[in-house]
Design a protein around this motif. Structure first.
Motif, PDB file in Angstrom:
ATOM      1  N   PRO A  82       0.817  -1.216   0.000  1.00 29.21           N
ATOM      2  CA  PRO A  82       0.000   0.000   0.000  1.00 29.21           C
ATOM      3  C   PRO A  82       0.847   1.262   0.000  1.00 29.21           C
ATOM      4  O   PRO A  82       1.965   1.281   0.501  1.00 29.21           O
ATOM      5  N   ALA A  83       0.300   2.325  -0.581  1.00 29.05           N
ATOM      6  CA  ALA A  83       0.956   3.638  -0.602  1.00 29.05           C
ATOM      7  C   ALA A  83      -0.128   4.702  -0.548  1.00 29.05           C
ATOM      8  O   ALA A  83      -1.276   4.464  -0.929  1.00 29.05           O
ATOM      9  N   GLY A  84       0.239   5.892  -0.068  1.00 34.77           N
ATOM     10  CA  GLY A  84      -0.743   6.964  -0.006  1.00 34.77           C
ATOM     11  C   GLY A  84      -0.121   8.278   0.396  1.00 34.77           C
ATOM     12  O   GLY A  84       1.002   8.324   0.896  1.00 34.77           O
ATOM     13  N   PHE A  85      -0.867   9.342   0.171  1.00 34.56           N
ATOM     14  CA  PHE A  85      -0.410  10.680   0.579  1.00 34.56           C
ATOM     15  C   PHE A  85      -1.614  11.542   0.907  1.00 34.56           C
ATOM     16  O   PHE A  85      -2.718  11.340   0.387  1.00 34.56           O
ATOM     17  N   ALA A  86      -1.410  12.522   1.820  1.00 38.28           N
ATOM     18  CA  ALA A  86      -2.457  13.463   2.184  1.00 38.28           C
ATOM     19  C   ALA A  86      -2.644  14.465   1.057  1.00 38.28           C
ATOM     20  O   ALA A  86      -1.675  14.960   0.483  1.00 38.28           O
ATOM     21  N   CYS A  87      -3.904  14.774   0.742  1.00 42.15           N
ATOM     22  CA  CYS A  87      -4.192  15.622  -0.415  1.00 42.15           C
ATOM     23  C   CYS A  87      -5.384  16.528  -0.124  1.00 42.15           C
ATOM     24  O   CYS A  87      -6.471  16.055   0.194  1.00 42.15           O
ATOM     25  N   GLN A  88      -5.168  17.833  -0.235  1.00 40.45           N
ATOM     26  CA  GLN A  88      -6.259  18.800  -0.145  1.00 40.45           C
ATOM     27  C   GLN A  88      -6.831  19.118  -1.524  1.00 40.45           C
ATOM     28  O   GLN A  88      -7.984  19.515  -1.639  1.00 40.45           O
ATOM     29  N   SER A  89      -6.003  18.974  -2.555  1.00 39.85           N
ATOM     30  CA  SER A  89      -6.402  19.390  -3.906  1.00 39.85           C
ATOM     31  C   SER A  89      -7.194  18.282  -4.580  1.00 39.85           C
ATOM     32  O   SER A  89      -6.726  17.608  -5.493  1.00 39.85           O
ATOM     33  N   PHE A  90      -8.425  18.124  -4.128  1.00 37.05           N
ATOM     34  CA  PHE A  90      -9.312  17.094  -4.658  1.00 37.05           C
ATOM     35  C   PHE A  90     -10.670  17.719  -4.930  1.00 37.05           C
ATOM     36  O   PHE A  90     -11.124  18.592  -4.192  1.00 37.05           O
ATOM     37  N   SER A  91     -11.324  17.265  -5.997  1.00 35.24           N
ATOM     38  CA  SER A  91     -12.639  17.816  -6.317  1.00 35.24           C
ATOM     39  C   SER A  91     -13.410  16.862  -7.206  1.00 35.24           C
ATOM     40  O   SER A  91     -12.830  16.058  -7.945  1.00 35.24           O
ATOM     41  N   SER A  92     -14.732  16.971  -7.150  1.00 32.65           N
ATOM     42  CA  SER A  92     -15.580  16.331  -8.134  1.00 32.65           C
ATOM     43  C   SER A  92     -15.413  17.066  -9.463  1.00 32.65           C
ATOM     44  O   SER A  92     -15.251  18.292  -9.498  1.00 32.65           O
ATOM     45  N   LEU A  93     -15.417  16.341 -10.564  1.00 31.79           N
ATOM     46  CA  LEU A  93     -15.216  16.950 -11.880  1.00 31.79           C
ATOM     47  C   LEU A  93     -16.423  16.802 -12.775  1.00 31.79           C
ATOM     48  O   LEU A  93     -16.803  17.746 -13.474  1.00 31.79           O
ATOM     49  N   SER A  94     -17.043  15.623 -12.792  1.00 27.12           N
ATOM     50  CA  SER A  94     -18.147  15.370 -13.715  1.00 27.12           C
ATOM     51  C   SER A  94     -19.078  14.327 -13.110  1.00 27.12           C
ATOM     52  O   SER A  94     -18.630  13.395 -12.441  1.00 27.12           O
ATOM     53  N   LEU A  95     -20.384  14.503 -13.378  1.00 24.11           N
ATOM     54  CA  LEU A  95     -21.363  13.514 -12.933  1.00 24.11           C
ATOM     55  C   LEU A  95     -21.614  12.447 -13.990  1.00 24.11           C
ATOM     56  O   LEU A  95     -21.895  11.295 -13.672  1.00 24.11           O
ATOM     57  N   PRO A  97     -19.746  11.378 -17.601  1.00 27.68           N
ATOM     58  CA  PRO A  97     -19.399  10.220 -16.766  1.00 27.68           C
ATOM     59  C   PRO A  97     -18.918  10.670 -15.386  1.00 27.68           C
ATOM     60  O   PRO A  97     -18.516  11.817 -15.214  1.00 27.68           O
ATOM     61  N   PRO A  98     -18.934   9.764 -14.416  1.00 26.10           N
ATOM     62  CA  PRO A  98     -18.514  10.142 -13.060  1.00 26.10           C
ATOM     63  C   PRO A  98     -16.988  10.267 -12.981  1.00 26.10           C
ATOM     64  O   PRO A  98     -16.270   9.271 -13.061  1.00 26.10           O
ATOM     65  N   LEU A  99     -16.522  11.502 -12.821  1.00 24.74           N
ATOM     66  CA  LEU A  99     -15.084  11.769 -12.783  1.00 24.74           C
ATOM     67  C   LEU A  99     -14.746  12.618 -11.568  1.00 24.74           C
ATOM     68  O   LEU A  99     -15.524  13.493 -11.164  1.00 24.74           O
ATOM     69  N   VAL A 100     -13.574  12.367 -11.000  1.00 22.99           N
ATOM     70  CA  VAL A 100     -13.021  13.211  -9.946  1.00 22.99           C
ATOM     71  C   VAL A 100     -11.615  13.613 -10.363  1.00 22.99           C
ATOM     72  O   VAL A 100     -11.045  13.057 -11.306  1.00 22.99           O
ATOM     73  N   VAL A 101     -11.041  14.578  -9.653  1.00 24.91           N
ATOM     74  CA  VAL A 101      -9.708  15.047  -9.996  1.00 24.91           C
ATOM     75  C   VAL A 101      -8.933  15.358  -8.722  1.00 24.91           C
ATOM     76  O   VAL A 101      -9.507  15.797  -7.724  1.00 24.91           O
ATOM     77  N   PHE A 102      -7.633  15.060  -8.737  1.00 18.21           N
ATOM     78  CA  PHE A 102      -6.760  15.514  -7.659  1.00 18.21           C
ATOM     79  C   PHE A 102      -5.450  15.995  -8.270  1.00 18.21           C
ATOM     80  O   PHE A 102      -5.094  15.615  -9.386  1.00 18.21           O
ATOM     81  N   MET A 103      -4.752  16.842  -7.543  1.00 17.53           N
ATOM     82  CA  MET A 103      -3.476  17.380  -7.978  1.00 17.53           C
ATOM     83  C   MET A 103      -2.371  16.828  -7.094  1.00 17.53           C
ATOM     84  O   MET A 103      -2.535  16.738  -5.880  1.00 17.53           O
TER      85      MET A 103
END
Length: 202
Positions: free
Chosen positions: A73-86, A88-94
């Motif tokens: 497993p791997a991971g990182f803390a991220c504030q730059s996240f948002s819903s993008l599209s309903l 198709p269902p898309l999200v985005v993070f930076m």
């Protein structure tokens, strides 16, 4: 639709290109601007510290973006996240180009966005540092579609496959297709504002 392996290959190629666009350029009849150095009168009158100070006034939720590859497993803390599209269902993070977690997400071609609950500030701090075993003592289970880690006790989780990667200055913009998701309706979110965690009073 491309599978996980193809998505991972596309993302890795993009990462190695160090800024090249992910899609082939389309022919354009418009004249191209002449390349030149930035003039002294064109430089911005503020620096990164100013940007962080001002944009810190924008309160956000806090997430941990996770993945699972051959190394575990791997991971990182991220504030730059948002819903993008309903549809198709898309999200985005930076994610920063220097992130050590991003190449592993790219290889896996999948990730899970864990929306942290108000009592998970310490968990966020653990995932905000580089190196070490961030998952030591952290309960988690595999997301239903991609197998990326879902952290115990989060307010919500979104299981995704990588759909596209774009350049954004010193960051990469990662678009994910939502494969599964769920939330605890009674959970309250962890907030971040001006460098500190906070809670939502309702």
């Amino acid at each position: 639709m491309m599978g996980h392996a193809a998505m991972a290959a596309t993302a890795v190629r993009h990462l190695r290109s160090a800024g090249a666009p992910t899609a082939a350029p389309q022919p354009c009849d418009a004249p191209r601007p002449r390349l030149r150095a930035v003039g002294a009168d064109e430089r911005v009158a503020f620096g990164g510290g100013d940007i962080r100070r001002v944009l810190g006034h924008f309160a956000t939720g806090v997430t941990v973006v996770t993945t699972h590859d051959a190394e575990g497993p791997a991971g990182f803390a991220c504030q730059s996240f948002s819903s993008l599209s309903l549809d198709p269902p898309l999200v985005v993070f930076m994610v920063g180009r220097t992130s050590m977690t991003w190449p592993r997400i790219a290889r896996a071609g999948a990730f899970c966005v864990n929306v942290l609950a108000e009592d998970q500030g310490a968990l966020c701090r653990g995932f905000a540092v580089s190196g070490g075993d961030k998952f030591a003592g952290v309960g988690h289970s595999p997301a239903p579609v991609t197998g990326s880690p879902m952290l115990d006790g989060v307010a919500a989780w979104i299981d995704c496959t990588v759909r596209a990667v774009h350049t954004g200055g010193d960051h990469l913009i990662v678009v994910g297709r939502v494969d599964a998701l769920d939330a605890r309706d009674e959970a309250m979110p962890l907030l971040f504002h001006r460098g500190r965690f906070g809670r939502l009073d309702v």
